[in-house]
Design an enzyme around this catalytic site. Structure first.
Site, PDB file in Angstrom:
ATOM      1  N   GLY A 133       0.680   6.598   4.310  1.00 49.85           N
ATOM      2  CA  GLY A 133       0.550   5.163   4.567  1.00 49.85           C
ATOM      3  C   GLY A 133      -0.301   4.924   5.801  1.00 49.85           C
ATOM      4  O   GLY A 133       0.012   4.076   6.639  1.00 49.85           O
ATOM      5  N   ALA A 134      -1.429   5.664   5.884  1.00 48.40           N
ATOM      6  CA  ALA A 134      -2.194   5.726   7.133  1.00 48.40           C
ATOM      7  C   ALA A 134      -3.208   4.622   7.330  1.00 48.40           C
ATOM      8  O   ALA A 134      -3.795   4.516   8.400  1.00 48.40           O
ATOM      9  CB  ALA A 134      -2.913   7.081   7.206  1.00 48.40           C
ATOM     10  N   ASN A 135      -3.441   3.774   6.314  1.00 50.01           N
ATOM     11  CA  ASN A 135      -4.517   2.796   6.440  1.00 50.01           C
ATOM     12  C   ASN A 135      -4.060   1.408   6.899  1.00 50.01           C
ATOM     13  O   ASN A 135      -4.869   0.499   7.016  1.00 50.01           O
ATOM     14  CB  ASN A 135      -5.279   2.655   5.122  1.00 50.01           C
ATOM     15  CG  ASN A 135      -4.398   2.220   3.970  1.00 50.01           C
ATOM     16  OD1 ASN A 135      -3.930   3.059   3.220  1.00 50.01           O
ATOM     17  ND2 ASN A 135      -4.156   0.925   3.815  1.00 50.01           N
TER      18      ASN A 135
ATOM     19  N   GLY B  57      -0.718  -1.017   9.172  1.00 44.37           N
ATOM     20  CA  GLY B  57       0.534  -1.094   9.910  1.00 44.37           C
ATOM     21  C   GLY B  57       0.758   0.030  10.912  1.00 44.37           C
ATOM     22  O   GLY B  57      -0.146   0.438  11.649  1.00 44.37           O
ATOM     23  N   ILE B  58       1.972   0.541  10.927  1.00 42.22           N
ATOM     24  CA  ILE B  58       2.361   1.599  11.864  1.00 42.22           C
ATOM     25  C   ILE B  58       1.562   2.867  11.623  1.00 42.22           C
ATOM     26  O   ILE B  58       1.181   3.573  12.567  1.00 42.22           O
ATOM     27  CB  ILE B  58       3.876   1.867  11.760  1.00 42.22           C
ATOM     28  CG1 ILE B  58       4.652   0.666  12.305  1.00 42.22           C
ATOM     29  CG2 ILE B  58       4.270   3.133  12.510  1.00 42.22           C
ATOM     30  CD1 ILE B  58       6.150   0.743  12.087  1.00 42.22           C
ATOM     31  N   GLY B  59       1.280   3.162  10.347  1.00 41.27           N
ATOM     32  CA  GLY B  59       0.496   4.355  10.036  1.00 41.27           C
ATOM     33  C   GLY B  59      -0.884   4.295  10.651  1.00 41.27           C
ATOM     34  O   GLY B  59      -1.357   5.267  11.261  1.00 41.27           O
TER      35      GLY B  59
ATOM     36  N   SER C  53      14.851   3.248   9.176  1.00 41.42           N
ATOM     37  CA  SER C  53      15.046   1.895   9.688  1.00 41.42           C
ATOM     38  C   SER C  53      16.508   1.703  10.054  1.00 41.42           C
ATOM     39  O   SER C  53      17.391   2.328   9.460  1.00 41.42           O
ATOM     40  CB  SER C  53      14.639   0.872   8.623  1.00 41.42           C
ATOM     41  OG  SER C  53      15.098  -0.428   8.957  1.00 41.42           O
TER      42      SER C  53
ATOM     43  N   TYR D 211      16.129  -1.096  -0.637  1.00 38.15           N
ATOM     44  CA  TYR D 211      15.383  -0.660   0.548  1.00 38.15           C
ATOM     45  C   TYR D 211      16.325   0.019   1.546  1.00 38.15           C
ATOM     46  O   TYR D 211      16.025   1.101   2.061  1.00 38.15           O
ATOM     47  CB  TYR D 211      14.699  -1.861   1.201  1.00 38.15           C
ATOM     48  CG  TYR D 211      13.903  -1.504   2.435  1.00 38.15           C
ATOM     49  CD1 TYR D 211      12.619  -0.981   2.320  1.00 38.15           C
ATOM     50  CD2 TYR D 211      14.434  -1.695   3.705  1.00 38.15           C
ATOM     51  CE1 TYR D 211      11.882  -0.657   3.448  1.00 38.15           C
ATOM     52  CE2 TYR D 211      13.705  -1.367   4.838  1.00 38.15           C
ATOM     53  CZ  TYR D 211      12.429  -0.852   4.711  1.00 38.15           C
ATOM     54  OH  TYR D 211      11.706  -0.523   5.835  1.00 38.15           O
TER      55      TYR D 211
END
Length: 325
Positions: A45-47, A49-51, A176, A205
């Protein structure tokens, strides 16, 4: 009239601003800024937010980062944006769909073939969809269970031998605080019997984030004394695209605004504990702990070792069966 309103609202704005600064100070910050040249990190998920924020800080410190992303166009746009300000480090975009077990397997084989070492695996990617959508992956799993948990379980295990050969190495599992509202029901792991929403929280979730904690706890136990350390991270309430599919009315946004001003972190702030666990030298002898605000967090949730073991075995079966060809 306008002057009177200024006298009323200006102090409120100042107070909120000061409270915001106090909150930001309490969130913690990754203080280790050592050079990471020749260190290889893999971020899911690197592209965004946090990533994305994590990748930015890793390459700032000259690391090589494998960017595991579902959308290659967005990955390349992310790299172009980072390169406008940072010229150090290396970013390698690679396609990975955590909702698809064949994609994970294919991705892992490429990584094993092309990279002699992996020093850091950051399991960051996540999804949050309205419960009413009941989205299933092509493999037949609830999207939260598949992407947030099972996909990362599978990916980590495929790369484990490489990480053992690259010690000292680290695995960071992003979870989380909402995991405290989760349950592991082995008769309903995939939500096939239905799930009941608790207030505004999506139980699918919450359950997936609790599964991550059980996974990381069991993983740390299995990796004891191998040189591969495992860390769980709650990044805090962060403004990212995670909740983009949740529809709210304008009224909700008005009510939510004061809360956002005081509690909502930027992606950069949310990435600090991730970076702390992935890079800080002071944690070299620690493993299997949960962190929040760059320090150990004691959860209200009581974990049961037998649940961790059983979940591991079931997850291994769910993934292995897909590749017993």
């Amino acid at each position: 009239m306008m002057v009177s309103l200024c006298y009323i609202f200006l102090p409120i704005v100042v107070i909120i601003g000061l409270l915001r600064k106090c909150r930001e100070h309490s969130w913690g910050r990754c203080k280790d800024t050592s050079d990471l040249q020749d260190r290889v990190f893999l971020v899911t998920g690197a592209n965004s937010g946090i990533g994305k924020a994590t990748v930015r800080e890793l390459v700032r410190r000259r690391a090589k980062v494998i960017m595991a992303c579902r959308d290659m166009d967005r990955a390349r746009n992310c790299i172009a944006e980072i390169r406008k300000k940072i010229s150090t480090g290396e970013m390698i975009p690679m396609e990975l769909d955590l909702a698809c077990l064949p994609s994970i397997y294919k991705f892992a084989q490429r990584v094993l073939r092309d990279f002699p070492e992996i020093h850091g695996l950051i399991n960051n990617a996540g999804v949050y969809e309205p419960l009413k959508n009941r989205t299933l992956t092509k493999d037949g799993y609830d999207v939260h269970f598949a992407v947030n948990y099972l996909g990362h379980f599978f990916l980590t295990n495929l790369l484990l031998d490489k990480m053992k050969a690259s010690v000292p190495s680290r695995i960071v599992v992003v979870t989380s605080k909402l995991m405290e509202s989760g349950v592991i029901d082995f008769s309903n792991l995939n939500g096939e019997k239905g799930l009941t929403a608790k207030g505004r929280m999506n139980p699918a979730y919450c359950n997936s984030k609790l599964a991550n904690v059980y996974f990381a706890t069991e993983l740390a136990k299995r990796l004891a004394n191998t040189g591969v350390n495992v860390y769980m991270v709650c990044p805090g309430f962060t403004y990212t695209g995670l909740f983009r599919d949740v529809k709210r009315s304008w009224f909700h946004y008005i009510i939510f605004s004061p809360v956002a001003l005081l509690f909502l972190r930027t992606a950069h702030q949310g990435a600090q504990t991730v970076l702390h666990c992935a890079t800080d030298a002071s944690l070299a002898n620690e493993s299997g702990l949960l962190y929040r605000d760059c320090k150990v967090y004691t959860s209200k949730k009581t974990l049961e070792p037998e649940v961790a073991e059983k979940l591991w075995k079931i997850s291994a079966t769910l993934t292995d069966l897909k590749y017993a060809k």
